[in-house]
Design a protein around this motif. Structure first.
Motif, PDB file in Angstrom:
ATOM      1  N   LYS A   1       0.829  -1.204   0.000  1.00  0.00           N
ATOM      2  CA  LYS A   1       0.000   0.000   0.000  1.00  0.00           C
ATOM      3  C   LYS A   1       0.863   1.254   0.000  1.00  0.00           C
ATOM      4  N   CYS A   2       1.957   1.206   0.744  1.00  0.00           N
ATOM      5  CA  CYS A   2       2.859   2.362   0.810  1.00  0.00           C
ATOM      6  C   CYS A   2       3.499   2.609  -0.551  1.00  0.00           C
ATOM      7  N   TYR A   3       3.976   1.547  -1.184  1.00  0.00           N
ATOM      8  CA  TYR A   3       4.575   1.690  -2.515  1.00  0.00           C
ATOM      9  C   TYR A   3       3.567   2.259  -3.512  1.00  0.00           C
ATOM     10  N   LEU A   4       2.349   1.724  -3.507  1.00  0.00           N
ATOM     11  CA  LEU A   4       1.322   2.189  -4.447  1.00  0.00           C
ATOM     12  C   LEU A   4       0.996   3.668  -4.211  1.00  0.00           C
ATOM     13  N   PHE A   5       0.919   4.051  -2.949  1.00  0.00           N
ATOM     14  CA  PHE A   5       0.595   5.430  -2.616  1.00  0.00           C
ATOM     15  C   PHE A   5       1.706   6.380  -3.058  1.00  0.00           C
ATOM     16  N   ILE A   6       2.945   5.995  -2.796  1.00  0.00           N
ATOM     17  CA  ILE A   6       4.090   6.849  -3.150  1.00  0.00           C
ATOM     18  C   ILE A   6       4.195   7.018  -4.661  1.00  0.00           C
TER      19      ILE A   6
ATOM     20  N   ILE B   1       0.338   4.497   7.160  1.00  0.00           N
ATOM     21  CA  ILE B   1      -0.505   3.730   6.239  1.00  0.00           C
ATOM     22  C   ILE B   1      -0.874   2.376   6.833  1.00  0.00           C
ATOM     23  N   ASN B   2       0.105   1.712   7.455  1.00  0.00           N
ATOM     24  CA  ASN B   2      -0.148   0.376   8.013  1.00  0.00           C
ATOM     25  C   ASN B   2      -1.101   0.416   9.207  1.00  0.00           C
ATOM     26  N   THR B   3      -1.108   1.530   9.949  1.00  0.00           N
ATOM     27  CA  THR B   3      -2.017   1.662  11.090  1.00  0.00           C
ATOM     28  C   THR B   3      -3.306   2.398  10.718  1.00  0.00           C
TER      29      THR B   3
ATOM     30  N   LEU C   1       4.005  14.141   2.025  1.00  0.00           N
ATOM     31  CA  LEU C   1       2.927  13.229   1.649  1.00  0.00           C
ATOM     32  C   LEU C   1       2.310  12.594   2.888  1.00  0.00           C
ATOM     33  N   GLY C   2       3.158  12.248   3.873  1.00  0.00           N
ATOM     34  CA  GLY C   2       2.661  11.648   5.106  1.00  0.00           C
ATOM     35  C   GLY C   2       1.806  12.605   5.914  1.00  0.00           C
ATOM     36  N   LEU C   3       2.219  13.869   5.976  1.00  0.00           N
ATOM     37  CA  LEU C   3       1.447  14.866   6.715  1.00  0.00           C
ATOM     38  C   LEU C   3       0.066  15.060   6.094  1.00  0.00           C
ATOM     39  N   LEU C   4       0.019  15.175   4.767  1.00  0.00           N
ATOM     40  CA  LEU C   4      -1.270  15.329   4.085  1.00  0.00           C
ATOM     41  C   LEU C   4      -2.125  14.078   4.225  1.00  0.00           C
ATOM     42  N   TYR C   5      -1.482  12.913   4.188  1.00  0.00           N
ATOM     43  CA  TYR C   5      -2.211  11.651   4.350  1.00  0.00           C
ATOM     44  C   TYR C   5      -2.877  11.589   5.719  1.00  0.00           C
ATOM     45  N   TYR C   6      -2.150  11.958   6.756  1.00  0.00           N
ATOM     46  CA  TYR C   6      -2.704  11.925   8.102  1.00  0.00           C
ATOM     47  C   TYR C   6      -3.829  12.950   8.261  1.00  0.00           C
ATOM     48  N   ASP C   7      -3.663  14.114   7.646  1.00  0.00           N
ATOM     49  CA  ASP C   7      -4.639  15.193   7.797  1.00  0.00           C
ATOM     50  C   ASP C   7      -5.903  14.974   6.974  1.00  0.00           C
ATOM     51  N   PHE C   8      -5.745  14.527   5.726  1.00  0.00           N
ATOM     52  CA  PHE C   8      -6.884  14.537   4.795  1.00  0.00           C
ATOM     53  C   PHE C   8      -7.174  13.199   4.128  1.00  0.00           C
TER      54      PHE C   8
ATOM     55  N   LEU D   1      -6.847  10.446  -0.962  1.00  0.00           N
ATOM     56  CA  LEU D   1      -7.401  11.099  -2.153  1.00  0.00           C
ATOM     57  C   LEU D   1      -7.065  12.594  -2.167  1.00  0.00           C
ATOM     58  N   ILE D   2      -7.348  13.294  -1.081  1.00  0.00           N
ATOM     59  CA  ILE D   2      -7.081  14.732  -1.036  1.00  0.00           C
ATOM     60  C   ILE D   2      -5.574  14.999  -1.052  1.00  0.00           C
ATOM     61  N   SER D   3      -4.796  14.087  -0.478  1.00  0.00           N
ATOM     62  CA  SER D   3      -3.339  14.233  -0.528  1.00  0.00           C
ATOM     63  C   SER D   3      -2.847  14.255  -1.967  1.00  0.00           C
ATOM     64  N   LEU D   4      -3.320  13.304  -2.759  1.00  0.00           N
ATOM     65  CA  LEU D   4      -2.914  13.238  -4.161  1.00  0.00           C
ATOM     66  C   LEU D   4      -3.433  14.445  -4.943  1.00  0.00           C
ATOM     67  N   GLU D   5      -4.654  14.865  -4.648  1.00  0.00           N
ATOM     68  CA  GLU D   5      -5.213  16.031  -5.335  1.00  0.00           C
ATOM     69  C   GLU D   5      -4.436  17.302  -5.004  1.00  0.00           C
ATOM     70  N   THR D   6      -3.983  17.411  -3.763  1.00  0.00           N
ATOM     71  CA  THR D   6      -3.203  18.590  -3.358  1.00  0.00           C
ATOM     72  C   THR D   6      -1.898  18.665  -4.123  1.00  0.00           C
TER      73      THR D   6
END
Length: 414
Positions: free
Chosen positions: A57-62, A270-272, A324-331, A334-339
């Motif tokens: 999941k981490c690889y796919l997200f990155i 991502i794992n948690t 990317l991690g900060l945006l992932y935790y906050d939003f 999907l919104i991380s990638l859009e940002t």
């Protein structure tokens, strides 16, 4: 395994050198992909064995982030956007640079008066060496000050006053190094890449990498200055992270952990499944700092949010996250990638536009820095971004040329 990878990298560098490959570091995609792939490479080699392997999941997200941001940049770059040519009065740019310079030096002196000598001389904790109640924002004008100085040198190459600017930039470098803040040092390096980063040879790129390692060594001196038992610290850091390289390579510890721990921390988030719960308190902390002035309870919310995020860390001492991690935790994802898609698109639209004015160039650099350092932070969300842009707009409007305000010394922006 590690030795094999190192051998392959050396062979690859040799092949690129023979082929005469050039790198374009004015393009943020070069640094975006370079920093992320290098960081992932450190994680893959398990140089720090305490960290778990990156999940699928981490690889796919990155890689979704890298591809989407890159495609958005290409689309933005392809737009036929033209900006009105802006001419500036050299003297007014020079006066503005000097005012910013004096403000930064004033903030530096006040910090010494209130907090003592800077970390390079005192060994004080770098993360705590700053003025409270917004005073640090005065020192952080070093960003637009340095950028404006380089802007003048880039566009007015033979002006007789440029010698003063060179001297003042060296003084600013001394100030920055004494405080030992790596982010500011890297921002300065990125400014040089932003202006003069085209057609960089492998030899120059290697020199840049060695310079970065040297910066880590210098900053580590400030960190360890007041530590009596350095050997005990070394053993503790090796044990807590499982550093696997031979002891002779311990000097690489700081840059390697700096580059990779953020990716490992993203993997932990991502794992948690800690996504979409920060409400922007980590990635857009500058906005929350402004709101906290009117509603102090926001500070407690931000602090608790950070505690919740840090609970997922494998090594609590390295509590930093990629942008990317900060945006992932906050939003959430999907919104991380859009940002980042929006940032990539805007950066592409502003890329390599020679007729841009000073404000747009500075904003373009902020996006450039946000992408280049996204493996470590989300710079666009910092409070100083707002204040620095405001100051740059004021300087831009003040220094614009007019028929009744001719620069008697010449050197118009072209």
């Amino acid at each position: 395994m590690i030795l094999i990878i190192i051998f392959v990298l050396i062979f690859l560098l040799f092949a690129l050198s023979v082929a005469g490959i050039k790198f374009n570091l004015t393009n943020p995609l070069s640094l975006l992909w370079g920093t992320w792939l290098f960081s992932i490479g450190i994680c893959v080699t398990k140089i720090f064995s305490v960290y778990p392997s990156l999940s699928v999941k981490c690889y796919l997200f990155i890689f979704s982030f890298l591809i989407i941001t890159s495609l958005a940049f290409v689309v933005g770059k392809s737009l036929p956007i033209k900006f009105t040519d802006t001419k500036y009065n050299y003297l007014r740019l020079f006066y503005s640079f000097n005012i910013l310079f004096m403000v930064v030096i004033f903030a530096y002196v006040i910090t010494i008066i209130k907090l003592g000598l800077p970390p390079l001389f005192s060994g004080s904790v770098r993360s705590q060496y700053y003025l409270s109640n917004g005073g640090e924002l005065l020192y952080l004008l070093v960003y637009p000050c340095f950028f404006l100085g380089l802007f003048i040198l880039y566009n007015y190459k033979k002006h007789p006053f440029n010698g003063y600017i060179y001297t003042q930039l060296l003084i600013l470098l001394f100030v920055i190094f004494t405080r030992g803040n790596k982010m500011t040092i890297f921002a300065i390096i990125l400014m040089f890449c932003f202006y003069w980063g085209k057609q960089i040879s492998l030899a120059k790129l290697t020199t840049l990498l060695l310079l970065i390692i040297a910066i880590f060594l210098l900053v580590s001196v400030t960190y360890k200055k007041n530590i009596q038992n350095l050997s005990a610290l070394k053993v503790a850091r090796i044990n807590i992270t499982g550093f696997r390289l031979p002891s002779n390579y311990y000097f690489l510890y700081d840059p390697l952990i700096y580059m990779s721990s953020n990716i490992d921390n993203l993997n932990s988030l991502i794992n948690t499944r800690l996504s979409g719960i920060g409400l922007g308190t980590l990635s857009f902390k500058g906005i929350y700092q402004i709101i906290a002035v009117f509603n102090p309870s926001i500070t407690d919310l931000s602090r608790q949010t950070l505690i919740n995020a840090n609970a997922s860390l494998t090594v609590p001492q390295f509590s930093t996250y990629s942008g990317l991690g900060l945006l992932y935790y906050d939003f959430g994802p999907l919104i991380s990638l859009e940002t980042f898609m929006l940032i990539g698109f805007t950066s592409g639209a502003l890329y390599n536009k020679n007729s841009m004015n000073l404000t747009l160039m500075f904003f373009s650099f902020i996006l450039f820095q946000t992408l280049a350092l996204s493996f470590f932070s989300f710079y666009l969300g910092n409070l100083e971004v707002i204040t620095n842009i405001i100051f740059m707009i004021i300087i831009d409007l003040y220094a614009r040329n007019a028929e009744n305000n001719a620069d008697l010394l010449g050197g118009y922006y072209e």
